[in-house]
Design a protein around this motif. Structure first.
Motif, PDB file in Angstrom:
ATOM      1  N   TYR A 176       0.820  -1.215   0.000  1.00  0.00           N
ATOM      2  CA  TYR A 176       0.000   0.000   0.000  1.00  0.00           C
ATOM      3  C   TYR A 176       0.856   1.268   0.000  1.00  0.00           C
ATOM      4  CZ  TYR A 176      -2.966   3.791   1.587  1.00  0.00           C
ATOM      5  OH  TYR A 176      -3.589   5.006   1.685  1.00  0.00           O
ATOM      6  N   ILE A 177       1.835   1.324   0.897  1.00  0.00           N
ATOM      7  CA  ILE A 177       2.657   2.536   0.987  1.00  0.00           C
ATOM      8  C   ILE A 177       3.496   2.722  -0.272  1.00  0.00           C
ATOM      9  CG2 ILE A 177       4.494   3.694   2.285  1.00  0.00           C
ATOM     10  CD1 ILE A 177       3.488   2.408   4.784  1.00  0.00           C
ATOM     11  N   ALA A 178       4.004   1.608  -0.828  1.00  0.00           N
ATOM     12  CA  ALA A 178       4.779   1.703  -2.067  1.00  0.00           C
ATOM     13  C   ALA A 178       3.910   2.221  -3.209  1.00  0.00           C
ATOM     14  CB  ALA A 178       5.369   0.342  -2.425  1.00  0.00           C
ATOM     15  N   PHE A 179       2.626   1.805  -3.222  1.00  0.00           N
ATOM     16  CA  PHE A 179       1.705   2.264  -4.267  1.00  0.00           C
ATOM     17  C   PHE A 179       1.265   3.701  -4.025  1.00  0.00           C
ATOM     18  CE2 PHE A 179      -2.691   2.806  -5.771  1.00  0.00           C
ATOM     19  CZ  PHE A 179      -2.521   2.541  -7.122  1.00  0.00           C
ATOM     20  N   ARG A 180       0.953   4.020  -2.752  1.00  0.00           N
ATOM     21  CA  ARG A 180       0.461   5.365  -2.428  1.00  0.00           C
ATOM     22  C   ARG A 180       1.580   6.398  -2.449  1.00  0.00           C
ATOM     23  NH1 ARG A 180       0.106   9.790  -1.525  1.00  0.00           N
ATOM     24  NH2 ARG A 180      -1.370  10.985  -0.230  1.00  0.00           N
ATOM     25  N   PHE A 181       2.766   6.036  -1.961  1.00  0.00           N
ATOM     26  CA  PHE A 181       3.892   6.972  -1.928  1.00  0.00           C
ATOM     27  C   PHE A 181       5.011   6.468  -2.838  1.00  0.00           C
ATOM     28  CE2 PHE A 181       1.775   7.522   2.227  1.00  0.00           C
ATOM     29  CZ  PHE A 181       1.513   8.882   2.172  1.00  0.00           C
ATOM     30  N   GLU A 182       5.975   5.734  -2.286  1.00  0.00           N
ATOM     31  CA  GLU A 182       7.090   5.175  -3.045  1.00  0.00           C
ATOM     32  C   GLU A 182       7.744   4.079  -2.217  1.00  0.00           C
ATOM     33  OE1 GLU A 182       9.514   8.547  -3.772  1.00  0.00           O
ATOM     34  OE2 GLU A 182       9.671   9.101  -1.677  1.00  0.00           O
ATOM     35  N   TRP A 183       8.576   3.246  -2.871  1.00  0.00           N
ATOM     36  CA  TRP A 183       9.122   2.083  -2.189  1.00  0.00           C
ATOM     37  C   TRP A 183      10.058   2.471  -1.054  1.00  0.00           C
ATOM     38  CZ3 TRP A 183      14.240   1.032  -1.626  1.00  0.00           C
ATOM     39  CH2 TRP A 183      15.149   1.682  -2.471  1.00  0.00           C
ATOM     40  N   GLN A 184      10.750   3.621  -1.162  1.00  0.00           N
ATOM     41  CA  GLN A 184      11.632   4.047  -0.070  1.00  0.00           C
ATOM     42  C   GLN A 184      10.836   4.313   1.205  1.00  0.00           C
ATOM     43  OE1 GLN A 184      11.695   5.370  -3.169  1.00  0.00           O
ATOM     44  NE2 GLN A 184      13.783   5.850  -3.827  1.00  0.00           N
ATOM     45  N   MET A 185       9.674   4.930   1.064  1.00  0.00           N
ATOM     46  CA  MET A 185       8.832   5.178   2.236  1.00  0.00           C
ATOM     47  C   MET A 185       8.290   3.873   2.801  1.00  0.00           C
ATOM     48  SD  MET A 185       6.665   8.626   1.369  1.00  0.00           S
ATOM     49  CE  MET A 185       7.492  10.235   1.269  1.00  0.00           C
ATOM     50  N   ALA A 186       7.939   2.928   1.922  1.00  0.00           N
ATOM     51  CA  ALA A 186       7.446   1.630   2.374  1.00  0.00           C
ATOM     52  C   ALA A 186       8.529   0.889   3.156  1.00  0.00           C
ATOM     53  CB  ALA A 186       6.991   0.798   1.178  1.00  0.00           C
ATOM     54  N   THR A 187       9.751   0.919   2.668  1.00  0.00           N
ATOM     55  CA  THR A 187      10.863   0.257   3.345  1.00  0.00           C
ATOM     56  C   THR A 187      11.114   0.877   4.714  1.00  0.00           C
ATOM     57  OG1 THR A 187      11.904  -0.263   1.220  1.00  0.00           O
ATOM     58  CG2 THR A 187      13.298  -0.354   3.189  1.00  0.00           C
ATOM     59  N   ALA A 188      11.149   2.217   4.773  1.00  0.00           N
ATOM     60  CA  ALA A 188      11.386   2.910   6.044  1.00  0.00           C
ATOM     61  C   ALA A 188      10.278   2.611   7.042  1.00  0.00           C
ATOM     62  CB  ALA A 188      11.489   4.415   5.802  1.00  0.00           C
ATOM     63  N   ALA A 189       9.039   2.538   6.575  1.00  0.00           N
ATOM     64  CA  ALA A 189       7.907   2.261   7.469  1.00  0.00           C
ATOM     65  C   ALA A 189       7.994   0.840   8.042  1.00  0.00           C
ATOM     66  CB  ALA A 189       6.588   2.437   6.715  1.00  0.00           C
ATOM     67  N   ILE A 190       8.368  -0.134   7.211  1.00  0.00           N
ATOM     68  CA  ILE A 190       8.482  -1.520   7.679  1.00  0.00           C
ATOM     69  C   ILE A 190       9.609  -1.641   8.703  1.00  0.00           C
ATOM     70  CG2 ILE A 190       9.032  -3.879   7.010  1.00  0.00           C
ATOM     71  CD1 ILE A 190       6.232  -2.979   6.263  1.00  0.00           C
ATOM     72  N   VAL A 191      10.738  -0.987   8.449  1.00  0.00           N
ATOM     73  CA  VAL A 191      11.858  -1.017   9.401  1.00  0.00           C
ATOM     74  C   VAL A 191      11.426  -0.418  10.737  1.00  0.00           C
ATOM     75  CG1 VAL A 191      14.156  -0.092   9.909  1.00  0.00           C
ATOM     76  CG2 VAL A 191      13.656  -0.985   7.636  1.00  0.00           C
ATOM     77  N   ALA A 192      10.655   0.676  10.698  1.00  0.00           N
ATOM     78  CA  ALA A 192      10.165   1.302  11.930  1.00  0.00           C
ATOM     79  C   ALA A 192       9.235   0.352  12.696  1.00  0.00           C
ATOM     80  CB  ALA A 192       9.433   2.605  11.606  1.00  0.00           C
ATOM     81  N   LEU A 193       8.385  -0.383  11.975  1.00  0.00           N
ATOM     82  CA  LEU A 193       7.481  -1.334  12.627  1.00  0.00           C
ATOM     83  C   LEU A 193       8.263  -2.474  13.283  1.00  0.00           C
ATOM     84  CD1 LEU A 193       4.549  -1.650  10.040  1.00  0.00           C
ATOM     85  CD2 LEU A 193       4.574  -0.375  12.181  1.00  0.00           C
ATOM     86  N   LEU A 194       9.285  -2.969  12.592  1.00  0.00           N
ATOM     87  CA  LEU A 194      10.117  -4.031  13.173  1.00  0.00           C
ATOM     88  C   LEU A 194      10.831  -3.533  14.427  1.00  0.00           C
ATOM     89  CD1 LEU A 194      11.641  -5.578   9.920  1.00  0.00           C
ATOM     90  CD2 LEU A 194       9.805  -6.498  11.347  1.00  0.00           C
ATOM     91  N   PHE A 195      11.281  -2.281  14.396  1.00  0.00           N
ATOM     92  CA  PHE A 195      11.908  -1.686  15.585  1.00  0.00           C
ATOM     93  C   PHE A 195      10.916  -1.639  16.745  1.00  0.00           C
ATOM     94  CE2 PHE A 195      12.318   2.140  18.202  1.00  0.00           C
ATOM     95  CZ  PHE A 195      13.584   1.958  18.742  1.00  0.00           C
ATOM     96  N   ASP A 196       9.683  -1.271  16.454  1.00  0.00           N
ATOM     97  CA  ASP A 196       8.651  -1.202  17.504  1.00  0.00           C
ATOM     98  C   ASP A 196       8.430  -2.565  18.152  1.00  0.00           C
ATOM     99  OD1 ASP A 196       8.320   1.455  16.879  1.00  0.00           O
ATOM    100  OD2 ASP A 196       6.646   1.094  15.520  1.00  0.00           O
ATOM    101  N   MET A 197       8.371  -3.603  17.326  1.00  0.00           N
ATOM    102  CA  MET A 197       8.128  -4.945  17.866  1.00  0.00           C
ATOM    103  C   MET A 197       9.294  -5.421  18.723  1.00  0.00           C
ATOM    104  SD  MET A 197       6.173  -7.037  14.839  1.00  0.00           S
ATOM    105  CE  MET A 197       7.421  -6.686  13.605  1.00  0.00           C
ATOM    106  N   ILE A 198      10.518  -5.223  18.222  1.00  0.00           N
ATOM    107  CA  ILE A 198      11.696  -5.663  18.968  1.00  0.00           C
ATOM    108  C   ILE A 198      11.814  -4.897  20.282  1.00  0.00           C
ATOM    109  CG2 ILE A 198      14.223  -5.728  18.963  1.00  0.00           C
ATOM    110  CD1 ILE A 198      14.078  -6.184  15.943  1.00  0.00           C
ATOM    111  N   THR A 199      11.588  -3.591  20.241  1.00  0.00           N
ATOM    112  CA  THR A 199      11.722  -2.765  21.440  1.00  0.00           C
ATOM    113  C   THR A 199      10.656  -3.129  22.475  1.00  0.00           C
ATOM    114  OG1 THR A 199      12.578  -0.947  20.089  1.00  0.00           O
ATOM    115  CG2 THR A 199      11.845  -0.411  22.305  1.00  0.00           C
ATOM    116  N   THR A 200       9.419  -3.288  22.033  1.00  0.00           N
ATOM    117  CA  THR A 200       8.350  -3.643  22.961  1.00  0.00           C
ATOM    118  C   THR A 200       8.611  -5.004  23.604  1.00  0.00           C
ATOM    119  OG1 THR A 200       6.756  -2.396  21.619  1.00  0.00           O
ATOM    120  CG2 THR A 200       5.866  -3.966  23.209  1.00  0.00           C
ATOM    121  N   ALA A 201       9.012  -5.967  22.790  1.00  0.00           N
ATOM    122  CA  ALA A 201       9.335  -7.293  23.322  1.00  0.00           C
ATOM    123  C   ALA A 201      10.518  -7.209  24.280  1.00  0.00           C
ATOM    124  CB  ALA A 201       9.648  -8.253  22.175  1.00  0.00           C
ATOM    125  N   GLY A 202      11.514  -6.387  23.931  1.00  0.00           N
ATOM    126  CA  GLY A 202      12.683  -6.233  24.796  1.00  0.00           C
ATOM    127  C   GLY A 202      12.341  -5.631  26.141  1.00  0.00           C
TER     128      GLY A 202
END
Length: 348
Positions: A176-202
């Motif tokens: 969705y983000i790659a289609f609505r914006f661009e793939w760089q924004m989609a990549t950055a958003a996914i990395v941020a989500l993974l950070f959230d999961m790791i940090t919360t679990a930590g």
């Protein structure tokens, strides 16, 4: 040190107050230009969280670890005394003893390893002799003490389904983000989500919060909040950088930093407004009504909201700029802006 092409802050009066700069969103707070510092901070946080997860592990609830749960009307009973009675009966300490609810609704919950039928009967008799609990009908009876067993496979099934849902969610978000914006924004958003999961679990591992199925469900819900905050910032960045390649006034990094500043106060407001009802949930539902599951949901969401705000501001947008600066057209535009400024300074 930040350079003009790296997202340098806009000029502002040194007497400008902090709150004035927050509300006006002038670009005075340098986020993008200091992205290397935030990358280091992010890596340190991830390293600490992963180290705790691998070395310390988690405190799993009965739904994941399996075991037997005994429940009894608490009245004015002290949980330490309950733990002592159970330990004396079993010859070992119970895994957890807690009292939830208030007034007549107070109950004591005891979690142990899997107990045999004889062990359950002996422990219930020991608790009855010590505390004389009363049933809902007002009778003093051992029937006032309930018991239930939970297999660890149930929690594993919940986790497996949650992981499948997470994988599907991440794929849909990226597309969705790659289609609505661009793939760089989609990549950055996914990395941020993974950070959230790791940090919360930590944080759960470090503090020792109990992990329950409600925690797993709550972890999935916070990703939506984090994604919302990130998309809001990205939408402003896209608005600021539209047609940027044909101008020579500001670089992509500077426009992205301006976008972060323009949405910073909104991110703060969203975080505060999101945390307040969760605090109310803890106070009313848990301390007053004694619903433990709501405590699990509230805690994981409070932790996730804070980490989500951090990642959307200090990780997602800086990472977006790093990815965009690999674009040849963005590189040429940045070079053109800096060359124009150098020429203007030389003429001055």
């Amino acid at each position: 040190m930040a350079t003009p092409g790296d997202g340098a802050p806009a000029e502002h009066d040194s007497n400008d107050s902090l709150f004035n700069r927050l509300y006006t969103g002038t670009g005075a707070f340098e986020v993008v230009g200091n992205r290397r510092r935030f990358y280091v901070l992010t890596l340190v946080i991830i390293a600490v969280c992963l180290a705790s997860i691998l070395l310390r592990g988690f405190s799993f609830g009965i739904d994941f670890a399996g075991g037997t749960k005994l429940t009894m009307p608490a009245g004015e009973i002290d949980k330490d005394r309950v733990a002592a009675v159970v330990e004396e009966s079993l010859g070992e300490e119970p895994e957890m003893v807690q009292i939830v609810g208030t007034g007549n609704a107070r109950i004591v919950e005891v979690e142990t390893r899997f107990l045999t039928t004889d062990e359950i009967a002996a422990t219930k008799n020991a608790m009855f002799e010590e505390f004389q609990p009363v049933t809902a009908a007002g009778e003093t009876s051992v029937e006032a003490i309930g018991d239930s067993a939970r297999s660890e496979s149930w929690g594993g099934q919940v986790t497996q389904k949650a992981l499948i849902a997470l994988a599907v969610f991440l794929v849909i978000v990226f597309v969705y983000i790659a289609f609505r914006f661009e793939w760089q924004m989609a990549t950055a958003a996914i990395v941020a989500l993974l950070f959230d999961m790791i940090t919360t679990a930590g944080i759960y591992s470090i503090v020792g919060f109990e992990v329950t199925p409600a925690t797993v469900i709550g972890l999935l819900t916070i990703l939506g909040f984090s994604l919302y905050d990130t998309v809001i910032v990205f939408d402003k960045v896209e608005e600021n950088t539209r047609g940027l390649k044909h101008t020579a006034s500001r670089t992509y990094a500077e426009e992205a930093n301006l976008g972060v500043n323009q949405t910073l106060m909104r991110s703060i407001h969203t975080t505060v407004i999101g945390i307040l009802p969760l605090l109310a949930l803890v106070i009313i539902a848990v301390w007053i009504l004694g619903v433990g599951t709501l405590m699990d949901l509230a805690i994981v969401q409070m932790v996730g909201i804070v980490t989500g705000t951090f990642s959307s501001v200090f990780l997602a947008t800086p990472l977006l700029v790093t990815l965009k600066q690999r674009d040849p057209e963005i590189k040429r535009q940045t070079t053109k802006v800096l060359a124009r400024r150098e020429k203007a300074e030389a003429l001055a």
